[in-house]
Design a protein around this motif. Structure first.
Motif, PDB file in Angstrom:
ATOM      1  N   TYR A  57       0.884  -1.156   0.000  1.00 53.48           N
ATOM      2  CA  TYR A  57       0.000   0.000   0.000  1.00 53.48           C
ATOM      3  C   TYR A  57       0.921   1.205   0.000  1.00 53.48           C
ATOM      4  O   TYR A  57       1.866   1.275   0.789  1.00 53.48           O
ATOM      5  N   LEU A  58       0.677   2.143  -0.903  1.00 51.70           N
ATOM      6  CA  LEU A  58       1.550   3.299  -1.078  1.00 51.70           C
ATOM      7  C   LEU A  58       0.862   4.565  -0.591  1.00 51.70           C
ATOM      8  O   LEU A  58      -0.332   4.777  -0.851  1.00 51.70           O
ATOM      9  N   PHE A  59       1.613   5.400   0.119  1.00 52.38           N
ATOM     10  CA  PHE A  59       1.069   6.628   0.694  1.00 52.38           C
ATOM     11  C   PHE A  59       0.967   7.695  -0.392  1.00 52.38           C
ATOM     12  O   PHE A  59       1.937   7.992  -1.087  1.00 52.38           O
ATOM     13  N   ASP A  60      -0.220   8.275  -0.531  1.00 52.03           N
ATOM     14  CA  ASP A  60      -0.439   9.297  -1.564  1.00 52.03           C
ATOM     15  C   ASP A  60      -0.416  10.719  -1.000  1.00 52.03           C
ATOM     16  O   ASP A  60      -0.803  11.662  -1.679  1.00 52.03           O
ATOM     17  N   GLY A  61       0.026  10.848   0.247  1.00 48.47           N
ATOM     18  CA  GLY A  61       0.039  12.157   0.899  1.00 48.47           C
ATOM     19  C   GLY A  61      -1.112  12.327   1.867  1.00 48.47           C
ATOM     20  O   GLY A  61      -1.071  13.190   2.744  1.00 48.47           O
ATOM     21  N   THR A  62      -2.129  11.483   1.726  1.00 47.69           N
ATOM     22  CA  THR A  62      -3.296  11.543   2.598  1.00 47.69           C
ATOM     23  C   THR A  62      -3.616  10.188   3.217  1.00 47.69           C
ATOM     24  O   THR A  62      -3.888  10.092   4.401  1.00 47.69           O
ATOM     25  N   ALA A  74      -8.222  -6.239  -3.438  1.00 45.69           N
ATOM     26  CA  ALA A  74      -8.020  -5.678  -2.102  1.00 45.69           C
ATOM     27  C   ALA A  74      -8.775  -4.367  -1.918  1.00 45.69           C
ATOM     28  O   ALA A  74      -9.219  -3.743  -2.886  1.00 45.69           O
ATOM     29  N   CYS A  75      -8.859  -3.946  -0.678  1.00 48.11           N
ATOM     30  CA  CYS A  75      -9.367  -2.615  -0.366  1.00 48.11           C
ATOM     31  C   CYS A  75      -8.480  -1.619  -1.096  1.00 48.11           C
ATOM     32  O   CYS A  75      -7.257  -1.770  -1.121  1.00 48.11           O
ATOM     33  N   VAL A  76      -9.083  -0.602  -1.681  1.00 44.95           N
ATOM     34  CA  VAL A  76      -8.311   0.347  -2.480  1.00 44.95           C
ATOM     35  C   VAL A  76      -7.635   1.398  -1.609  1.00 44.95           C
ATOM     36  O   VAL A  76      -6.461   1.700  -1.787  1.00 44.95           O
ATOM     37  N   ARG A  77      -8.350   1.944  -0.651  1.00 50.08           N
ATOM     38  CA  ARG A  77      -7.812   3.028   0.181  1.00 50.08           C
ATOM     39  C   ARG A  77      -7.963   2.694   1.655  1.00 50.08           C
ATOM     40  O   ARG A  77      -8.987   2.176   2.070  1.00 50.08           O
ATOM     41  N   ILE A  78      -6.911   3.011   2.413  1.00 52.22           N
ATOM     42  CA  ILE A  78      -6.933   2.785   3.856  1.00 52.22           C
ATOM     43  C   ILE A  78      -6.483   4.073   4.538  1.00 52.22           C
ATOM     44  O   ILE A  78      -5.375   4.567   4.285  1.00 52.22           O
ATOM     45  N   ALA A  79      -7.335   4.599   5.395  1.00 53.84           N
ATOM     46  CA  ALA A  79      -6.975   5.793   6.174  1.00 53.84           C
ATOM     47  C   ALA A  79      -5.862   5.428   7.151  1.00 53.84           C
ATOM     48  O   ALA A  79      -5.792   4.294   7.646  1.00 53.84           O
ATOM     49  N   LEU A  80      -4.999   6.388   7.450  1.00 58.99           N
ATOM     50  CA  LEU A  80      -3.904   6.126   8.374  1.00 58.99           C
ATOM     51  C   LEU A  80      -4.407   5.779   9.773  1.00 58.99           C
ATOM     52  O   LEU A  80      -3.683   5.186  10.566  1.00 58.99           O
ATOM     53  N   SER A  81      -5.654   6.104  10.058  1.00 54.83           N
ATOM     54  CA  SER A  81      -6.227   5.818  11.375  1.00 54.83           C
ATOM     55  C   SER A  81      -6.917   4.458  11.433  1.00 54.83           C
ATOM     56  O   SER A  81      -7.492   4.102  12.459  1.00 54.83           O
ATOM     57  N   LYS A  82      -6.848   3.671  10.355  1.00 55.43           N
ATOM     58  CA  LYS A  82      -7.611   2.427  10.282  1.00 55.43           C
ATOM     59  C   LYS A  82      -6.727   1.198  10.098  1.00 55.43           C
ATOM     60  O   LYS A  82      -5.749   1.219   9.362  1.00 55.43           O
ATOM     61  N   GLY A  83      -7.128   0.113  10.735  1.00 58.43           N
ATOM     62  CA  GLY A  83      -6.583  -1.207  10.470  1.00 58.43           C
ATOM     63  C   GLY A  83      -5.123  -1.406  10.819  1.00 58.43           C
ATOM     64  O   GLY A  83      -4.448  -0.536  11.370  1.00 58.43           O
ATOM     65  N   GLN A 123      11.455   6.341   4.302  1.00 59.27           N
ATOM     66  CA  GLN A 123      12.786   6.817   3.921  1.00 59.27           C
ATOM     67  C   GLN A 123      12.997   8.082   4.734  1.00 59.27           C
ATOM     68  O   GLN A 123      12.361   9.109   4.466  1.00 59.27           O
ATOM     69  N   GLY A 124      13.830   7.963   5.775  1.00 61.22           N
ATOM     70  CA  GLY A 124      13.959   9.068   6.728  1.00 61.22           C
ATOM     71  C   GLY A 124      12.622   9.277   7.415  1.00 61.22           C
ATOM     72  O   GLY A 124      12.046   8.334   7.958  1.00 61.22           O
ATOM     73  N   ASP A 125      12.098  10.500   7.350  1.00 67.67           N
ATOM     74  CA  ASP A 125      10.797  10.800   7.948  1.00 67.67           C
ATOM     75  C   ASP A 125       9.659  10.722   6.941  1.00 67.67           C
ATOM     76  O   ASP A 125       8.527  11.054   7.268  1.00 67.67           O
ATOM     77  N   THR A 126       9.959  10.297   5.724  1.00 67.17           N
ATOM     78  CA  THR A 126       8.950  10.263   4.665  1.00 67.17           C
ATOM     79  C   THR A 126       8.310   8.880   4.578  1.00 67.17           C
ATOM     80  O   THR A 126       8.991   7.884   4.349  1.00 67.17           O
ATOM     81  N   LEU A 127       6.990   8.837   4.757  1.00 68.88           N
ATOM     82  CA  LEU A 127       6.238   7.595   4.614  1.00 68.88           C
ATOM     83  C   LEU A 127       6.080   7.268   3.135  1.00 68.88           C
ATOM     84  O   LEU A 127       5.539   8.059   2.362  1.00 68.88           O
ATOM     85  N   ILE A 128       6.575   6.098   2.739  1.00 71.50           N
ATOM     86  CA  ILE A 128       6.413   5.601   1.373  1.00 71.50           C
ATOM     87  C   ILE A 128       5.158   4.744   1.288  1.00 71.50           C
ATOM     88  O   ILE A 128       4.412   4.796   0.325  1.00 71.50           O
ATOM     89  N   GLY A 129       4.926   3.912   2.313  1.00 68.14           N
ATOM     90  CA  GLY A 129       3.771   3.028   2.344  1.00 68.14           C
ATOM     91  C   GLY A 129       4.001   1.900   3.322  1.00 68.14           C
ATOM     92  O   GLY A 129       4.720   2.075   4.313  1.00 68.14           O
ATOM     93  N   VAL A 130       3.388   0.755   3.049  1.00 67.31           N
ATOM     94  CA  VAL A 130       3.556  -0.427   3.889  1.00 67.31           C
ATOM     95  C   VAL A 130       3.662  -1.670   3.018  1.00 67.31           C
ATOM     96  O   VAL A 130       3.157  -1.698   1.896  1.00 67.31           O
ATOM     97  N   PHE A 131       4.345  -2.669   3.555  1.00 72.64           N
ATOM     98  CA  PHE A 131       4.476  -3.992   2.937  1.00 72.64           C
ATOM     99  C   PHE A 131       3.605  -4.917   3.771  1.00 72.64           C
ATOM    100  O   PHE A 131       3.835  -5.083   4.967  1.00 72.64           O
TER     101      PHE A 131
END
Length: 161
Positions: A57-62, A74-83, A123-131
């Motif tokens: 899952y890749l972070f799109d800034g939101t 799969a679920c298309v979008r996941i809020a950072l506050s969920k799951g 990468q540093g403080d930048t969220l790329i996503g999750v594996f």
């Protein structure tokens, strides 16, 4: 480029070392995030027993947006506050869940999933996503799986620069 996955053997720790080396070979001299996520998803999905979903899952800034994966849709979008994925992204810590039905706020993308492990990708403080890996088997993932999957996540992060 020609790549051939080889059968893993030995202890689980040895198998993850072999899988990590295969991952390095697979992404060697390729820096495209999508290409490497796609190939690593396929590599891991076919190498590990008792998994029903492997992907990114890749972070799109939101929020987290489904990226390359192997498994059921799969679920298309996941809020950072969920799951479990959101928890990994926000805490910056790998989440290893023995029973997803007991995890507060679990998102059931595939009703067959019983356990899950999610490695945050920074990468540093930048969220790329999750594996993210799912299994239909309760308590499928242990500390050796977590360490091995974190090593593969590092290969991915190193490959995209």
């Amino acid at each position: 480029m020609s790549f051939t996955a080889t059968e893993l053997n030995g202890s689980k720790v040895e198998q993850y070392k072999q899988l990590t080396e295969q991952a390095r070979g697979l992404v060697f001299e390729e820096s495209n995030l999508i290409a490497n996520a796609a190939n690593l998803s396929a590599l891991v999905y076919h190498a590990l027993p008792e998994v029903n979903w492997v992907g990114f899952y890749l972070f799109d800034g939101t929020e987290l947006v489904v990226g390359p994966f192997q498994g059921q849709p799969a679920c298309v979008r996941i809020a950072l506050s969920k799951g479990v994925c959101g928890a990994a992204a926000t805490t910056r810590e790998t989440q290893r869940v023995a029973d997803v039905h007991a995890f507060p706020g679990h998102i059931a993308c595939d009703a067959n999933t019983r356990s899950e492990v999610v490695v945050p990708l920074y990468q540093g403080d930048t969220l790329i996503g999750v594996f993210d890996l799912d299994s239909p088997v309760p308590n499928r993932f242990d500390a050796d799986d977590q360490a091995g999957l974190e090593a593969i996540a590092e290969v991915f992060l190193s490959s995209i620069g």
